[in-house]
Design a protein around this motif. Structure first.
Motif, PDB file in Angstrom:
ATOM      1  N   ARG A  66       4.747   3.628 -19.885  1.00  0.00           N
ATOM      2  CA  ARG A  66       3.499   2.918 -19.645  1.00  0.00           C
ATOM      3  C   ARG A  66       2.362   3.761 -20.223  1.00  0.00           C
ATOM      4  O   ARG A  66       2.392   4.975 -20.138  1.00  0.00           O
ATOM      5  CB  ARG A  66       3.317   2.754 -18.146  1.00  0.00           C
ATOM      6  CG  ARG A  66       2.099   1.982 -17.751  1.00  0.00           C
ATOM      7  CD  ARG A  66       1.997   1.943 -16.245  1.00  0.00           C
ATOM      8  NE  ARG A  66       2.814   0.876 -15.675  1.00  0.00           N
ATOM      9  CZ  ARG A  66       3.408   0.970 -14.491  1.00  0.00           C
ATOM     10  NH1 ARG A  66       3.331   2.069 -13.800  1.00  0.00           N
ATOM     11  NH2 ARG A  66       4.103  -0.037 -14.012  1.00  0.00           N
TER      12      ARG A  66
ATOM     13  N   VAL B 183       4.368   3.464  -9.071  1.00  0.00           N
ATOM     14  CA  VAL B 183       3.740   4.055 -10.247  1.00  0.00           C
ATOM     15  C   VAL B 183       4.617   5.179 -10.803  1.00  0.00           C
ATOM     16  O   VAL B 183       4.757   5.337 -12.009  1.00  0.00           O
ATOM     17  CB  VAL B 183       2.337   4.592  -9.892  1.00  0.00           C
ATOM     18  CG1 VAL B 183       1.776   5.410 -11.025  1.00  0.00           C
ATOM     19  CG2 VAL B 183       1.407   3.445  -9.567  1.00  0.00           C
ATOM     20  N   ALA B 184       5.226   5.920  -9.889  1.00  0.00           N
ATOM     21  CA  ALA B 184       6.053   7.037 -10.331  1.00  0.00           C
ATOM     22  C   ALA B 184       7.408   6.562 -10.838  1.00  0.00           C
ATOM     23  O   ALA B 184       8.212   7.370 -11.323  1.00  0.00           O
ATOM     24  CB  ALA B 184       6.239   8.027  -9.179  1.00  0.00           C
TER      25      ALA B 184
ATOM     26  N   PHE C 271       2.890   1.752  -3.430  1.00  0.00           N
ATOM     27  CA  PHE C 271       2.207   1.812  -4.722  1.00  0.00           C
ATOM     28  C   PHE C 271       2.457   3.122  -5.478  1.00  0.00           C
ATOM     29  O   PHE C 271       2.825   3.115  -6.653  1.00  0.00           O
ATOM     30  CB  PHE C 271       0.710   1.574  -4.521  1.00  0.00           C
ATOM     31  CG  PHE C 271      -0.063   1.481  -5.809  1.00  0.00           C
ATOM     32  CD1 PHE C 271       0.141   0.419  -6.671  1.00  0.00           C
ATOM     33  CD2 PHE C 271      -0.977   2.460  -6.158  1.00  0.00           C
ATOM     34  CE1 PHE C 271      -0.570   0.328  -7.863  1.00  0.00           C
ATOM     35  CE2 PHE C 271      -1.682   2.379  -7.349  1.00  0.00           C
ATOM     36  CZ  PHE C 271      -1.481   1.320  -8.202  1.00  0.00           C
ATOM     37  N   GLY C 272       2.286   4.249  -4.789  1.00  0.00           N
ATOM     38  CA  GLY C 272       2.469   5.536  -5.455  1.00  0.00           C
ATOM     39  C   GLY C 272       3.878   5.713  -5.993  1.00  0.00           C
ATOM     40  O   GLY C 272       4.076   6.240  -7.093  1.00  0.00           O
TER      41      GLY C 272
ATOM     42  N   ASN D 191       0.820  -1.202   0.000  1.00  0.00           N
ATOM     43  CA  ASN D 191       0.000   0.000   0.000  1.00  0.00           C
ATOM     44  C   ASN D 191       0.855   1.253   0.000  1.00  0.00           C
ATOM     45  O   ASN D 191       0.593   2.202  -0.731  1.00  0.00           O
ATOM     46  CB  ASN D 191      -0.907   0.010   1.237  1.00  0.00           C
ATOM     47  CG  ASN D 191      -2.245  -0.635   0.977  1.00  0.00           C
ATOM     48  OD1 ASN D 191      -3.138  -0.011   0.425  1.00  0.00           O
ATOM     49  ND2 ASN D 191      -2.362  -1.902   1.327  1.00  0.00           N
TER      50      ASN D 191
ATOM     51  N   ASP E 131      -2.310   8.501  -6.059  1.00  0.00           N
ATOM     52  CA  ASP E 131      -1.008   7.831  -6.129  1.00  0.00           C
ATOM     53  C   ASP E 131      -0.377   7.934  -7.514  1.00  0.00           C
ATOM     54  O   ASP E 131       0.731   7.450  -7.721  1.00  0.00           O
ATOM     55  CB  ASP E 131      -1.153   6.355  -5.739  1.00  0.00           C
ATOM     56  CG  ASP E 131      -1.044   6.151  -4.234  1.00  0.00           C
ATOM     57  OD1 ASP E 131      -0.512   7.047  -3.552  1.00  0.00           O
ATOM     58  OD2 ASP E 131      -1.495   5.105  -3.725  1.00  0.00           O
ATOM     59  N   GLY E 132      -1.117   8.478  -8.459  1.00  0.00           N
ATOM     60  CA  GLY E 132      -0.528   8.738  -9.769  1.00  0.00           C
ATOM     61  C   GLY E 132      -0.707   7.637 -10.788  1.00  0.00           C
ATOM     62  O   GLY E 132      -0.086   7.663 -11.844  1.00  0.00           O
ATOM     63  N   ALA E 133      -1.562   6.639 -10.487  1.00  0.00           N
ATOM     64  CA  ALA E 133      -1.747   5.552 -11.437  1.00  0.00           C
ATOM     65  C   ALA E 133      -2.746   5.960 -12.519  1.00  0.00           C
ATOM     66  O   ALA E 133      -3.713   6.669 -12.241  1.00  0.00           O
ATOM     67  CB  ALA E 133      -2.247   4.311 -10.709  1.00  0.00           C
TER      68      ALA E 133
ATOM     69  N   ARG F  76       1.070   6.252   3.868  1.00  0.00           N
ATOM     70  CA  ARG F  76       1.039   6.205   2.410  1.00  0.00           C
ATOM     71  C   ARG F  76       1.164   7.614   1.836  1.00  0.00           C
ATOM     72  O   ARG F  76       1.788   7.821   0.800  1.00  0.00           O
ATOM     73  CB  ARG F  76      -0.275   5.559   1.964  1.00  0.00           C
ATOM     74  CG  ARG F  76      -0.481   5.593   0.489  1.00  0.00           C
ATOM     75  CD  ARG F  76      -1.626   4.725   0.066  1.00  0.00           C
ATOM     76  NE  ARG F  76      -2.916   5.286   0.469  1.00  0.00           N
ATOM     77  CZ  ARG F  76      -4.088   4.696   0.201  1.00  0.00           C
ATOM     78  NH1 ARG F  76      -4.114   3.546  -0.428  1.00  0.00           N
ATOM     79  NH2 ARG F  76      -5.212   5.261   0.573  1.00  0.00           N
TER      80      ARG F  76
ATOM     81  N   HIS G 167      -4.187   1.086 -15.334  1.00  0.00           N
ATOM     82  CA  HIS G 167      -3.382   0.547 -14.254  1.00  0.00           C
ATOM     83  C   HIS G 167      -4.239   0.345 -12.998  1.00  0.00           C
ATOM     84  O   HIS G 167      -4.162  -0.686 -12.332  1.00  0.00           O
ATOM     85  CB  HIS G 167      -2.249   1.543 -13.974  1.00  0.00           C
ATOM     86  CG  HIS G 167      -1.158   0.997 -13.113  1.00  0.00           C
ATOM     87  ND1 HIS G 167      -0.400  -0.087 -13.452  1.00  0.00           N
ATOM     88  CD2 HIS G 167      -0.687   1.411 -11.909  1.00  0.00           C
ATOM     89  CE1 HIS G 167       0.480  -0.335 -12.510  1.00  0.00           C
ATOM     90  NE2 HIS G 167       0.319   0.561 -11.546  1.00  0.00           N
TER      91      HIS G 167
ATOM     92  N   ARG H 158       3.693   7.778 -20.639  1.00  0.00           N
ATOM     93  CA  ARG H 158       4.362   8.356 -19.494  1.00  0.00           C
ATOM     94  C   ARG H 158       5.221   7.277 -18.876  1.00  0.00           C
ATOM     95  O   ARG H 158       4.727   6.226 -18.487  1.00  0.00           O
ATOM     96  CB  ARG H 158       3.297   8.811 -18.502  1.00  0.00           C
ATOM     97  CG  ARG H 158       3.780   9.580 -17.328  1.00  0.00           C
ATOM     98  CD  ARG H 158       2.520  10.111 -16.636  1.00  0.00           C
ATOM     99  NE  ARG H 158       2.827  10.872 -15.460  1.00  0.00           N
ATOM    100  CZ  ARG H 158       2.666  10.407 -14.237  1.00  0.00           C
ATOM    101  NH1 ARG H 158       2.258   9.200 -14.047  1.00  0.00           N
ATOM    102  NH2 ARG H 158       2.934  11.176 -13.205  1.00  0.00           N
ATOM    103  N   ARG H 159       6.485   7.533 -18.821  1.00  0.00           N
ATOM    104  CA  ARG H 159       7.446   6.572 -18.261  1.00  0.00           C
ATOM    105  C   ARG H 159       7.229   5.179 -18.844  1.00  0.00           C
ATOM    106  O   ARG H 159       7.180   4.182 -18.135  1.00  0.00           O
ATOM    107  CB  ARG H 159       7.317   6.514 -16.740  1.00  0.00           C
ATOM    108  CG  ARG H 159       7.859   7.770 -16.093  1.00  0.00           C
ATOM    109  CD  ARG H 159       7.908   7.642 -14.592  1.00  0.00           C
ATOM    110  NE  ARG H 159       7.908   8.963 -13.986  1.00  0.00           N
ATOM    111  CZ  ARG H 159       6.810   9.570 -13.589  1.00  0.00           C
ATOM    112  NH1 ARG H 159       5.641   9.006 -13.731  1.00  0.00           N
ATOM    113  NH2 ARG H 159       6.888  10.761 -13.040  1.00  0.00           N
TER     114      ARG H 159
END
Lengths: 356, 293, 301
Positions: free
Chosen positions: C12, A102-103, A98-99, A95, B186-188, A146, B192, C9-10
């Motif tokens: 994906r 993704v980044a 995750f952010g 959890n 979270d930027g997804a 988080r 995704h 983006r990156r």
């Protein structure tokens, strides 16, 4: 760390206007609380700042950058949700990671950051567990963790404590205050609980019907409410409101005795307000107004007496804990005129005080 | 469980429990008669099928012989039908469930132009009589040369409107908006978020739609009856019904009866098994932990 | 909408909130249009034409529909379905409701066993169900006939003019009772536990709780299942189609409207008229469902 600015922000759902033009500047490192009854638009305003809703009008700036049309991730904010919104199928580590995943952060750095934040929040022992194995307070900390892991420019909290029981809520409130002191980050916090607002905020924004009613420090709002709505919303128990009228240079309360109106000349006086702490019970026949004690609540630290006053709502009085007041007793109520709040017909506060 | 403890041990409770169980058992017997009949009949030779009492075994255990006849009759075409049925049902089931999950998720979690209209169309689709669709589908597909190919059965079966409705309701219930928003913060990206967060929580709903769509195709009769004409492409339902028609028409097909019985048994076992296996799976609620009800 | 495009983006593919719903809907909707909307439109077009050997295909407007309205082969089928539905639906749903309440009461042994056992017929293809019951109904070799013979009783006649409709209805009850039961059972399980405690504190017996609290609470579910049963009934095809050889002369080629449309299209090659029959049947389904919903809402109001 960021300055967040809202300029003329509006939001409509269909034909319903939920936010009707909000201007606000949240300073760097400030803890601002949006407070208001349900339907006041406080959550919507937060979601507009976070980028979870699109604005219908106005602009939002973060550190001078126009983010009005950007998605939530591009605003580099973090959010703590009311339901925590933990991904139930991922571990606590999953959890929190995750952010960052993704980044596209490197794995080592993710691990390092998560470990560090977990230590800060005393979650180190739970990292490999699933959310359902944690208690409410622990889940709450994960939700905060988080948010911290991503090192956002500002934190958004959407009623984060409302699902916790009373005792835990107080503990978490203190933890959040400490966290704010330690991180020094800009935080916007939404709650309907005015006690939470008073204890947490540097500055409170009171909302009703999509409009900012008043902005100010907790004490400013308590001492100098801008209108009847704020006066009644802030403070517990609620401020007492009695009908009043302007008569021959004096303000007559509840059709009875008048008090000095001082320099005030306005004729649109409609109500006066007085906080329960500012009233004293005096023997029958004395005091400014009279009534009969209806209910007595003894809380230990205080005693609250609810006094039925003819022609008005029951008046709440905060009496000393050992007060001898009894149900059915006829009493007089005394208060210092300078503690009175005076409100016009439209509810706005008439800032002129008698005797000043 | 659901019982107030005071009454749980009383005589009247135990008494009513006995009688209600008897009521269930009566219906169970009724439910079980045809299934028992097909089990019994598939063990009999054609002669015993008509010469002995239908609801009990004859002395002569002819089951393996019947199975052998079933899979060798007409050059073993039955195994071909069985494979066709499996192919059609698995592809349609998985595809229909996946597309229904996508669509149900979109209807549940997004606002977009035309949402109300398109959802109303999907709901209204259940009222359309099959013939109103199957006959024009036949005419249209024959123009593009797809009639009598597996696609003629699979493509229309991928459209499973009840699945869309079910997934929308399921997503409304099992998937909180905040969880998706947390993913956005979270930027997804949306795809995704769907595959990493949403789909995991929609799995029980997906499994339910999967089995319903699978069974709908497995059991479908009218669509393949119309759209397929060569015996090589038939699913079990159409093939067996042809043998059955032959058997009952009286024109020398009577020997087929015991084969049809064995074929019926073979064709229902996988579906029942699928239900029993999946039954346990869709009971589990994955979403209970992170998001409080 | 320049920001609405999927951006990379990156490495994906990043899909934004504004395009996502269309993307998710695309596969289903494409197939929905191709295999539902398009065939319907095509069939509607067909129904406005007439093909004859002499004149070829010509536009006839509503003529096919006018013909359906006065076609006794069609309306006989509709009347038959009404009789069928009035018999089968109340029995099937009544049993499903009764057994769901019994299972939910907690006052039974083997609750899970029965729940799953009752559902199993739903897994049996209707073709196989019709076939099995067809064997069971057989007057000379069916087990019921055999039993009657053994006890020297008159043989039950399941396949005669007066009984075959009931026999087909029995197959439908057998197939779908368990399915409806599962739906009711799920609705009953969703009723909060404290209602039962409240009603027992109020002095209600288990039976009173079932009939006066639980039953009204699941009424919306019951209404939905009735509508689905009406829709299903009016589309009856497989069972009579398969049993046509068992009762020759009784089950004719226009026994149900769906059967009739099938015969028209594939035996008589009258695609245009068949399409019109299907559309009128669709109209009957819509009207009956709508009228039922009106009645249900009026009672609820």
């Amino acid at each position: 760390m960021a300055v967040i600015e809202l300029k003329g922000v509006e939001k409509s759902f269909g034909s319903v206007k939920v936010i009707r033009g909000v201007d606000l500047k949240v300073e760097h490192g400030e803890f601002v609380v949006f407070v208001g009854p349900s339907g006041s638009g406080k959550s919507t305003l937060l979601r507009l700042v976070a980028g979870l809703e699109e604005t219908s009008g106005g602009t939002i700036l973060i550190d001078g950058r126009d983010v009005t049309n950007l998605g939530p991730a591009e605003r580099e904010l973090a959010m703590v949700f009311q339901s925590y919104a933990l991904y139930p199928h991922k571990t606590i580590r999953g959890n929190m990671s995750f952010g960052l995943e993704v980044a596209g952060f490197p794995k080592d750095e993710i691990r390092q950051r998560v470990d560090e934040v977990a230590r800060l929040l005393q979650l180190s022992d739970y990292l490999e567990r699933k959310p359902r194995e944690l208690s409410g307070g622990q889940r709450q900390r994960v939700a905060i963790g988080r948010a911290i892991v991503r090192e956002p420019v500002a934190f958004m909290f959407d009623e984060p404590l409302s699902n916790l029981d009373a005792g835990l809520r107080v503990d978490m409130r203190i933890e959040i205050t400490k966290l704010h002191q330690r991180l020094g980050a800009t935080m916007i916090y939404v709650t309907h609980d005015q006690v939470e607002a008073m204890t947490l905020a540097d500055r409170i924004v009171v909302l009703d019907k999509g409009i900012i009613q008043q902005t100010g420090s907790p004490l400013e709002l308590y001492e100098h409410p801008a209108n009847l709505f704020v006066a009644q919303f802030i403070g517990s128990p609620k401020m007492n409101v009695l009908p009043a009228a302007f008569k021959e240079g004096r303000i007559s309360i509840n059709g009875g005795v008048g008090i000095e109106a001082g320099k005030m000349t306005g004729t649109d006086v409609a109500n006066v307000g007085i906080r329960p702490d500012d009233i004293e019970i005096s023997p029958d026949g004395t005091g400014l107004i009279h009534g009969k004690v209806d209910v007595v609540e003894r809380l230990g630290s205080d005693t609250f007496a609810y006094v039925a006053v003819p022609g008005a709502h029951a008046v709440t009085v905060r009496a000393p804990r050992d007060s001898a007041v009894a149900i059915g007793q006829d009493v007089g109520l005394t208060f210092r005129p300078e503690r009175l709040q005076i409100f016009a017909v439209d509810g706005t506060s008439l800032r002129l005080r008698p005797g000043v | 469980m659901a019982i107030v403890s005071k009454t749980a041990n009383s005589a009247s409770f135990r008494n009513s429990r006995r009688w209600l169980t008897v009521a269930l058992a009566l219906y169970f017997i009724y439910t079980f008669i045809p299934i028992f009949y097909v089990i019994v009949s598939s063990t009999k030779s054609n002669a015993d099928l008509f010469g002995t009492f239908g609801l009990w075994f004859s002395g002569d255990f002819h089951f393996w012989q019947n199975l052998q006849d079933l899979f060798t009759y007409q050059d073993g075409i039955f195994s071909r039908w069985l494979l066709n049925t499996i192919l059609y049902s698995v592809v349609s089931g998985v595809g229909a469930a996946l597309f229904a999950t996508f669509a149900g998720y979109a209807f549940s979690k997004f606002e977009f132009v035309g949402k109300k209209l398109s959802f109303a169309l999907v709901l209204g689709a259940v009222m359309i009589p099959q013939t109103a669709l199957v006959i024009p589908i036949f005419l249209l597909l024959s123009k593009v040369g797809l009639v009598n190919t597996p696609w003629a059965v699979i493509l229309p079966s991928l459209v499973f409107p009840p699945g869309v409705f079910l997934m929308k309701v399921y997503a409304d219930d099992a998937l909180s908006n905040e969880l998706i928003e947390a993913g956005r913060v979270d930027g997804a990206g949306e795809v995704h978020i769907f595959f990493n967060i949403a789909f995991r929580l929609l799995t029980p709903g997906f499994a339910t739609v999967l089995i319903l769509a699978f069974v709908a195709t497995w059991n479908n009769y009218f669509l393949p009856l119309v759209l397929l004409n060569s015996s090589d492409n038939f699913p079990v339902t159409v093939g067996l019904s042809q043998w059955y028609a032959l058997a009952t028409s009286g024109s020398g097909g009577a020997v087929l009866f015991s084969i049809v019985m064995a074929g019926s048994l073979v064709s229902i076992v996988p579906v029942i098994a699928a239900f029993l296996i999946m039954q346990r799976y869709w009971q589990g609620g994955l979403g209970a932990g992170g998001v409080k009800a | 909408m320049p920001d609405a495009v999927a951006t990379r983006r990156r490495g994906r593919v990043y899909v934004t909130k504004s395009v996502a719903p269309y993307l998710f809907l695309l596969p289903f909707m494409a197939l929905f249009i191709a295999f539902l909307i398009a065939p319907l439109c095509y069939a509607f077009g067909l129904s406005l034409f007439k093909t004859t050997m002499v004149a070829g295909t010509q536009f006839v407007g509503a003529a096919n529909y006018l013909k359906v309205f006065t076609d006794p082969s069609f309306w006989d089928g509709v009347v038959l379905l009404f009789k069928f539905g009035l018999m089968q639906i109340p029995i099937m749903l009544g049993l499903a409701l009764l057994y769901a309440l019994i299972l939910d009461s907690g006052r039974v042994y083997g609750r899970n066993f029965f729940r799953i056992a009752f559902f199993i017929p739903y897994a049996v293809p209707s073709v196989i169900a019709a076939l099995l019951w067809g064997y069971l109904y057989g007057p000379s070799f069916g087990p019921f006939g055999q039993l009657a013979e053994f006890f020297h009783l008159p043989k039950p006649q399941f396949l005669l003019d007066g009984t075959i409709l009931g026999s087909i209805a029995n197959i439908a009850v057998w197939e779908f009772m368990g399915y409806n039961l599962i739906i009711y059972f799920a609705a009953l399980q969703a009723i909060p536990q404290d209602l039962e405690e409240a009603s027992s504190v109020d002095g209600a017996t288990g039976l009173q709780y079932a009939l006066r609290i639980k039953l009204p609470l699941i009424m919306p579910t019951v209404i939905v299942t009735i509508i689905f049963s009406i829709i299903g009934t009016l589309q009856l095809f497989s069972e009579p189609y398969l049993m046509r050889n068992l009762a020759p002369g009784i089950i004719n080629s226009h026994y149900t409207p769906n059967f009739y449309a099938y015969t028209l299209a594939f035996t008589n090659q009258q695609y245009n008229y068949s399409a019109a029959v299907s559309f009128v049947l669709g109209g009957v389904v819509a009207v009956v469902s709508y009228v039922f919903m009106l009645l249900a809402n009026r009672r609820a109001a």
